[in-house]
Structure formats: structure tokens, C-alpha cells
Motif scaffolding. Structure first.
Motif, mmCIF file in Angstrom:
data_model
loop_
_atom_site.group_PDB
_atom_site.id
_atom_site.type_symbol
_atom_site.label_atom_id
_atom_site.label_comp_id
_atom_site.label_asym_id
_atom_site.label_seq_id
_atom_site.Cartn_x
_atom_site.Cartn_y
_atom_site.Cartn_z
ATOM 1 N N PHE A 234 -16.135 12.953 7.334
ATOM 2 C CA PHE A 234 -15.010 12.372 8.070
ATOM 3 C C PHE A 234 -14.245 11.381 7.197
ATOM 4 C CE2 PHE A 234 -18.064 13.671 11.327
ATOM 5 C CZ PHE A 234 -17.255 14.464 12.115
ATOM 6 N N ALA A 235 -14.964 10.673 6.321
ATOM 7 C CA ALA A 235 -14.296 9.763 5.388
ATOM 8 C C ALA A 235 -13.418 10.539 4.416
ATOM 9 C CB ALA A 235 -15.338 8.938 4.629
ATOM 10 N N LEU A 236 -13.929 11.664 3.907
ATOM 11 C CA LEU A 236 -13.145 12.492 2.995
ATOM 12 C C LEU A 236 -11.911 13.060 3.702
ATOM 13 C CD1 LEU A 236 -12.713 13.956 0.313
ATOM 14 C CD2 LEU A 236 -14.243 15.767 1.126
ATOM 15 N N ALA A 237 -12.075 13.466 4.962
ATOM 16 C CA ALA A 237 -10.938 13.981 5.725
ATOM 17 C C ALA A 237 -9.845 12.924 5.836
ATOM 18 C CB ALA A 237 -11.387 14.429 7.111
ATOM 19 N N GLY A 238 -10.225 11.687 6.135
ATOM 20 C CA GLY A 238 -9.239 10.613 6.221
ATOM 21 C C GLY A 238 -8.559 10.354 4.891
ATOM 22 N N ALA A 239 -9.333 10.418 3.790
ATOM 23 C CA ALA A 239 -8.744 10.204 2.466
ATOM 24 C C ALA A 239 -7.736 11.297 2.124
ATOM 25 C CB ALA A 239 -9.855 10.150 1.412
ATOM 26 N N LEU A 240 -8.066 12.549 2.458
ATOM 27 C CA LEU A 240 -7.152 13.657 2.183
ATOM 28 C C LEU A 240 -5.881 13.539 3.007
ATOM 29 C CD1 LEU A 240 -9.740 16.572 1.994
ATOM 30 C CD2 LEU A 240 -8.380 15.672 0.099
ATOM 31 N N GLY A 242 -4.651 10.769 3.973
ATOM 32 C CA GLY A 242 -3.915 9.678 3.344
ATOM 33 C C GLY A 242 -3.114 10.161 2.138
ATOM 34 N N LEU A 243 -3.717 11.038 1.326
ATOM 35 C CA LEU A 243 -2.989 11.614 0.199
ATOM 36 C C LEU A 243 -1.821 12.468 0.681
ATOM 37 C CD1 LEU A 243 -5.971 12.647 -2.122
ATOM 38 C CD2 LEU A 243 -4.377 10.735 -2.460
ATOM 39 N N TYR A 289 -7.939 6.767 5.878
ATOM 40 C CA TYR A 289 -6.512 7.061 5.760
ATOM 41 C C TYR A 289 -5.751 5.785 5.376
ATOM 42 C CZ TYR A 289 -1.746 8.007 7.478
ATOM 43 O OH TYR A 289 -0.381 8.131 7.601
ATOM 44 N N LEU A 290 -6.017 4.694 6.084
ATOM 45 C CA LEU A 290 -5.333 3.425 5.787
ATOM 46 C C LEU A 290 -5.755 2.871 4.436
ATOM 47 C CD1 LEU A 290 -5.541 1.711 9.297
ATOM 48 C CD2 LEU A 290 -3.543 2.798 8.240
ATOM 49 N N LEU A 291 -7.019 3.049 4.085
ATOM 50 C CA LEU A 291 -7.504 2.563 2.792
ATOM 51 C C LEU A 291 -6.754 3.237 1.649
ATOM 52 C CD1 LEU A 291 -9.593 0.826 1.259
ATOM 53 C CD2 LEU A 291 -11.120 2.809 1.310
ATOM 54 N N GLY A 295 -4.016 0.966 0.187
ATOM 55 C CA GLY A 295 -4.577 0.620 -1.118
ATOM 56 C C GLY A 295 -3.690 1.087 -2.256
ATOM 57 N N THR A 296 -3.155 2.290 -2.144
ATOM 58 C CA THR A 296 -2.252 2.809 -3.174
ATOM 59 C C THR A 296 -0.994 1.949 -3.268
ATOM 60 O OG1 THR A 296 -3.052 5.068 -2.839
ATOM 61 C CG2 THR A 296 -0.906 4.812 -3.901
ATOM 62 N N GLU A 297 -0.457 1.569 -2.122
ATOM 63 C CA GLU A 297 0.750 0.743 -2.140
ATOM 64 C C GLU A 297 0.487 -0.595 -2.827
ATOM 65 O OE1 GLU A 297 4.401 -0.545 0.753
ATOM 66 O OE2 GLU A 297 2.427 -0.294 1.675
ATOM 67 N N GLN A 298 -0.613 -1.238 -2.490
ATOM 68 C CA GLN A 298 -0.922 -2.527 -3.119
ATOM 69 C C GLN A 298 -1.176 -2.377 -4.612
ATOM 70 O OE1 GLN A 298 -0.554 -5.472 -1.580
ATOM 71 N NE2 GLN A 298 0.183 -4.175 0.104
#
Length: 492
Positions: A234-240, A242-243, A289-291, A295-298
Motif C-alpha cells: 500500500f505504501a508503494l501504491a501511494g508512492a506510485l 504520487g509520481l 502520496y503526500l510524502l 517531499g519532491t517539491e521541498q
């Protein structure tokens, strides 16, 4: 094959009368949407079908080939999957290599900025006025950095197009995997094949758009979510996801769809265990997703790559275009350009409200305006003329001339979509009449595909409409056609 635990509840579904209404509601709404799509598509086919004879013949051949692939899959599944991917990659390579299309519009701005990035220049991100593209639409910076990464490895426009060929081919594979995991696999590969040869799922390979990579990441993220059994899935799904948001700002539609599915299943099965499990899964997805996005923006701000951030600093403009009732269907125009040039956020919002109110008063038939928006987004032929942009001596594939390529492709797409919308409508109606909805209400893939389509439908009622924006919802249309028409497969 074991089902995904996402949105699954082992208890039998025995809804009361109010839950029964909720149970049937999304399927009834989808039947209504498909009715409208099919009617609009048939209307467009009648008005624009100059090449209808050739297109119908081509459609018959494609459907026959799809059925042949289904039969082959029953005997040799691996061979069938390889053939599917070869067809998908081959068609896209044919267009990418035979038509030296030059990027245009926003895509030209991305490519030129990516070339600047490769020379070490960041001047295109260090802009501070509303007339500068990357100040107004700073959310396009991550995709431009992605293109710059490809060009730094291979400084050729062909390299970016070949990357799109890869993402689009993998998207075809994911359409097959999403459908085959939750429906009868032979038919899933058949619908994946039809998606692979759909012209509207191919032509973007030459346009240098951000949609191919974005849609691939969306499909990969949702497939990971549907397949996950552990927290890291589920963490990987949120990261994808987010990308996906970084490549193209449509991640909110995916999150809303996931949230709607969770609420729907909890209403149907309001058990504490399901509520806690769903809340935990959803929190992991949203948190990652938010991370990734924040995180990318910061990181880009801290490294001075994007000192203004990568958010949409002037979002009012998109709503002003989409709700310009004086336009035909909320298409791009410069009527509201003055709004994004207002620096004060409060004044911009006030100007937006005044603009929409004024245009609404000028519109005699607001309902007709929204109907035209629906027709444009879901049924209009895509802008194939972009395929030939910047080509001095067009030499289209398959022996076609430049004059015949556009009408043949657009009419074939009209026929394909008429088939897709009509078939899905028939499948839904049969399910409703035969009262076969209950098993589908426990099918996470079916719910998620319907939620994506529903959220996209609502979003583009108020946002700017361009036919090419339909690309990222096409995979879910094809998945749903398989999910709703056939039975669940036996365990592998």
C-alpha cells in the motif's frame, strides 16, 4: 489466484433496503453514463463517417484478431501475452519512427526547457511573472525534468518518443493484468488487445505529451493497490500515485476514487474490522502520496531547481475556461487570460466569480453547454493532425497518404468507441436485469474503475475540456468492459 484484501470483506453481503439502493446506485449511474456516451458516439459516427465502410471493415478485422488471441490464450497464455505486447509496441514504434512529428503547444515548451536543462541552465524555472509559462503552470516542472533526464542520456527527440513507446506498451500490459486478475483471463486479454490497437491510445506517442508516463504510473499504482497484501504494498501504491501526480496533476482524481470506493464498501458492510483495516490502508496510500509529492517539491525548492515550488499558482484560469458559458464546450480560449495576470489571490478569486456569473447570464441554455462538454470529452475524434506537425513531407505508415490518414483514424476510433460504449452498456443492463450486481459490488477492481470514470466525468464538467485529456481514462473503459461482461476466473 487469491483476491486482494483491499476492500474485501469475508462476511456475506446481505444489505437492508437502504443498502440495496446504495448497492445498485453506482451501476445504475454507469448505465446512464454509457447510454449518453453511446448515443453521442453514434451521432458523431453518422455525421463524420465519410470513411465508415473502411473503418467498419477494419474494426471487424481487429475484433476477429482479438478473438483469435483469446482462443490462443486458452492454449498458450504466454505466447498470447507476448503477441499482445509485440502488437502494442510495434504499432507505436511504427508511428514514432515513421513520422518525425515536432512537439507543439505546451509540449514544445517542455521539450525546449528540457534542452536548456541539459545545458545546465535553470533560467526557465527562475521566473516570477504571470506571463512566464513555468510560473503559471509550475506543476509541469517535474515532467520537464523527466524529459531532461532522458535527453541527458540520449540527446535526441527520438529517445523521448521511444520512452513513450515503452510506457504505452506497459500500460497495455497493465490493462490486461488488472482485468485478468479479477475477471476471466482469456477475455481480459481480448479487451487489452482492442485497447492496444485503439488509435486514440496510440497517437500521443508522437506528441511528446506527459500523458503516457503519467497514465502508466497511475495504472501501476492502482494495480499495486489492488494486488497488495502487506503494508509495504500500500505504501508503494501511494508512492506510485504520487509520481503520477508529479508527471500530470490528476492524482486527486485517483485519491477521490479510492476514497469513494472505501466509503461505498463500508456502507455496504459497516463492520469495525473492515473500517479499521480500510482506514489503515487508506492512510498508508495517502501518506506516501503526500510524502512523494510534498517531499519532491521541498527538495526542488531547497536545491533552487524550482524556487517557486511546483504547485499550480494560478488555478483559477482552468475553472474560468471550463465554466466559460459563452464558449462552445469550455474549450481553451483567451477570454479569461486577464484573471491569471492578477497577482492578488483574493482579487483573482473575485474576478473568477464575476467572470463565471457574467458568462452564465449570457448563456440561454446552460444544460446544452454541459451536454456539449460531455460530448466533446467522451466522444469527439482526437486531434490527429498533431501527428503531422512539423513534417515537411509526410509519409504515414501502412501506405496511407497524409490526406487519408486523419479521416481513417478518426472514423475507426469513432467505430471502436461506439462498440466499446455500446457493449459496456449492454453488459451493465444485463447485469442489472439478471440481478448479478452483488458479486461485482465486492470486486475492488470493478469499483475502482467505475470510481475513476465517475470522478473524471464530474471533474471535466467544470474544468477545461480537450479531447486528448480522455487518454488516461481509456484504460479503465476497457478494463470495465471485461470486468462487467464476464465471470470471475477460477483460482490459478
Amino acid at each position: 489466484m487469491k483476491p486482494s484484501p483491499f476492500l474485501q470483506d469475508d462476511r456475506s453481503l446481505k444489505p437492508d433496503k437502504w443498502q440495496t439502493v446504495v448497492l445498485y446506485l453506482p451501476f445504475a449511474l454507469m448505465a446512464c453514463l454509457y447510454t449518453g456516451f453511446a448515443l453521442y458516439q453514434l451521432q458523431n459516427l453518422i455525421y463524420n463517417g465519410q470513411q465508415i465502410g473502411l473503418a467498419v471493415a477494419a474494426l471487424a478485422v481487429l475484433l476477429a484478431a482479438g478473438y483469435g488471441l483469446v482462443r490462443l490464450y486458452a492454449r498458450r497464455p504466454r505466447v498470447a501475452v507476448v503477441l499482445l505486447l509485440l502488437v502494442a509496441a510495434g504499432l507505436r514504434l511504427c508511428f514514432a519512427l515513421s513520422l518525425p512529428t515536432a512537439p507543439m503547444s505546451d509540449f514544445q515548451a517542455f521539450y525546449q526547457a528540457a534542452e536548456e536543462m541539459c545545458t545546465g541552465s535553470l533560467a526557465w524555472t527562475h521566473v516570477y511573472t504571470s506571463d512566464d509559462y513555468f510560473y503559471r503552470w509550475a506543476y509541469q516542472i517535474p515532467f520537464t525534468l523527466y524529459e531532461a533526464g532522458i535527453l541527458s542520456i540520449c540527446p535526441s527527440i527520438v529517445a523521448v518518443k521511444l520512452a513513450d513507446v515503452l510506457w504505452m506498451t506497459l500500460s497495455v500490459f497493465l490493462v490486461y493484468r488488472i482485468a485478468s486478475r479479477f475477471t476471466a483471463s482469456p477475455w481480459a486479454i481480448g479487451f487489452a488487445f482492442v485497447y492496444a490497437v485503439d488509435p486514440s491510445a496510440i497517437y500521443l506517442v508522437n506528441m511528446m505529451s506527459n500523458q503516457p508516463v503519467s497514465t502508466f504510473l497511475l495504472l501501476w499504482g492502482l494495480y499495486t493497490l489492488l494486488s497488495s497484501k502487506r503494508w509495504y504494498g500500500f505504501a508503494l501504491a501511494g508512492a506510485l500515485l504520487g509520481l503520477h501526480q508529479l508527471m500530470r496533476p490528476e492524482g486527486i482524481i485517483a485519491l477521490l476514487a479510492i476514497g469513494a470506493c472505501c466509503v461505498y464498501r463500508i456502507i455496504l458492510s459497516p463492520h469495525r474490522a473492515l473500517l479499521l483495516r480500510t482506514a489503515g490502508q487508506l492512510a498508508l496510500v495517502v501518506g506516501c502520496y503526500l510524502l512523494v509529492t510534498m517531499g519532491t517539491e521541498q527538495l526542488l525548492i531547497a536545491t533552487d531547481v524550482a524556487p517557486n515550488g511546483i504547485g499550480n499558482l494560478r488555478p483559477e484560469h482552468r475553472f474560468a475556461i471550463g465554466l466559460n458559458f459563452a464558449s462552445h464546450h469550455g474549450e481553451y480560449n483567451n477570454d479569461s487570460a486577464y484573471i491569471y495576470r492578477i497577482d492578488d489571490a483574493g482579487q483573482r478569486k473575485q474576478a473568477l466569480r464575476q467572470f463565471i456569473a457574467q458568462r452564465y447570464q449570457q448563456c440561454d441554455k446552460p444544460l446544452s453547454f454541459f451536454l456539449r462538454k460531455i460530448s466533446c470529452y467522451w466522444t469527439d475524434a482526437s486531434p490527429y493532425f498533431w501527428l503531422l506537425n512539423g513534417v515537411d513531407q509526410p509519409n504515414p505508415p501502412f501506405g496511407l497518404t497524409a490526406e487519408t490518414l486523419y479521416p481513417v483514424l478518426s472514423t475507426l476510433e469513432l467505430c471502436l468507441r461506439a462498440f466499446l460504449y455500446g457493449f459496456s452498456w449492454i453488459a451493465l443492463i444485463l447485469r442489472l436485469v439478471r440481478r448479478q450486481i452483488r458479486p461485482l459490488a465486492q470486486n475492488p477492481a470493478a469499483l475502482l474503475c467505475m470510481a475513476i470514470l465517475g470522478c473524471a466525468f464530474c471533474a471535466f464538467l467544470i474544468l477545461e475540456v480537450q479531447p486528448k485529456y480522455r487518454y488516461y481514462v481509456l484504460p479503465f473503459l476497457y478494463c470495465l468492459a471485461a470486468l462487467l461482461a464476464f465471470k470471475k476466473p477460477q483460482a490459478d
